[in-house]
Design an enzyme around this catalytic site. Structure first.
Site, PDB file in Angstrom:
ATOM      1  N   LEU A   7       0.822  -1.222   0.000  1.00 52.15           N
ATOM      2  CA  LEU A   7       0.000   0.000   0.000  1.00 52.15           C
ATOM      3  C   LEU A   7       0.855   1.272   0.000  1.00 52.15           C
ATOM      4  O   LEU A   7       0.321   2.378  -0.095  1.00 52.15           O
ATOM      5  CB  LEU A   7      -0.967  -0.022   1.195  1.00 52.15           C
ATOM      6  N   HIS A  88      12.684  -3.026  -1.602  1.00 55.02           N
ATOM      7  CA  HIS A  88      11.847  -2.445  -2.657  1.00 55.02           C
ATOM      8  C   HIS A  88      12.643  -1.377  -3.409  1.00 55.02           C
ATOM      9  O   HIS A  88      13.414  -0.627  -2.810  1.00 55.02           O
ATOM     10  CB  HIS A  88      10.573  -1.831  -2.056  1.00 55.02           C
ATOM     11  N   GLU A 157      10.514  -7.306  -9.368  1.00 55.99           N
ATOM     12  CA  GLU A 157       9.761  -6.127  -9.817  1.00 55.99           C
ATOM     13  C   GLU A 157      10.654  -5.261 -10.698  1.00 55.99           C
ATOM     14  O   GLU A 157      11.496  -4.516 -10.187  1.00 55.99           O
ATOM     15  CB  GLU A 157       9.326  -5.285  -8.609  1.00 55.99           C
ATOM     16  N   SER A 193       2.858  -3.096 -12.197  1.00 62.84           N
ATOM     17  CA  SER A 193       1.653  -2.894 -13.008  1.00 62.84           C
ATOM     18  C   SER A 193       0.770  -4.137 -13.144  1.00 62.84           C
ATOM     19  O   SER A 193       0.192  -4.374 -14.212  1.00 62.84           O
ATOM     20  CB  SER A 193       2.025  -2.315 -14.376  1.00 62.84           C
TER      21      SER A 193
END
Ligand code: 13P
Length: 229
Positions: A7, A88, A157, A193
């Site tokens: 989130l 990340h 990612e 995405s």
């Protein structure tokens, strides 16, 4: 399958409470067998008992102490959090987090038996530099990480696919995942995405064990649709 929602810096505590309540309802009524993880913003962490597992988007390698702006083990324990997401690209690139710093976090929380979602992925210039250079770049993100850790989940990612609406081709995702599976047998999620419209085909790929969803997870109904796949 593991279906995870990052989130990021979105949803306040009140909004997150509502979100988790609705998501829990979705998980129960859909009777999904998928494992569902949600990473709320730090100030929106909650103690939650149910099928949805809450994790932290980051944590410092400490129990407590003088590390202004960071949270440590004690803060996670207060909410019964045993899952963290580290590496990340937004933390690597925007917040300049180094591989060395990530290894420290990894080892600290590994020693405590945490489930660690560890993210890797290449920026556009590395992808455009060719397969060899791209894989070298991603390999460096595995340095110092115990790839055999039993509670490890890896998320691939591609940086250029995050929040852009762009994704690698399905063939590309499958190829990279297959190469990454040689580095670690840990469950391997794809992120970048992922949306209601493409989740099913991504999840059907060989060596894709789940997805890590950003923007599309902000709407609980969309995230619910994704995890029903
Ligand atoms: P988007 O789904 O918005 O591309 O974000 C992916 C992501 O960064 C999840 O960690």
């Amino acid at each position: 399958m593991i279906i995870a929602a990052n989130l990021k810096t979105n949803l306040t505590r009140v909004e997150t409470q509502k979100y988790i309540k609705e998501l829990e309802k979705c998980v129960q009524t859909s009777q999904t067998q998928n494992e569902v993880l949600v990473f709320p913003a730090m100030s929106s962490l909650l103690e939650h008992k149910g099928k949805v597992i809450l994790g932290a988007q980051n944590a410092y390698a400490t129990k407590n102490g003088a590390f202004t702006g960071e949270i440590g083990l004690e803060h996670l324990e207060e909410f019964g959090i045993k899952t963290i997401l580290i590496g990340h690209s937004e933390r690597r690139h925007i917040l300049q987090e180094t591989q060395e710093a990530l290894v420290k976090k990894f080892n600290f929380y590994k020693a405590l038996g945490f489930t660690i979602v560890y993210c890797v992925g290449e920026p556009l210039e590395k992808r455009e530099a060719g397969k060899e250079e791209m894989m070298e770049y991603i390999s460096a993100q595995y340095e110092g990480i115990d790839t055999a850790y039993e509670n490890l989940i890896i998320a691939y990612e591609p940086v250029w696919a995050i929040g852009t609406g762009l994704t690698p081709s399905l063939e590309d995702i499958e190829q990279i995942h297959t190469a990454l599976k040689e580095k670690s047998q840990a469950p391997l999620l794809y992120g970048g995405s992922v949306k209601v419209a493409n989740a099913k085909e991504v999840l059907a790929l060989h060596n894709v064990d789940g997805v890590l969803v950003g923007s599309a997870a902000l709407d609980v109904n969309d995230f619910c649709e994704i995890l029903k796949n």
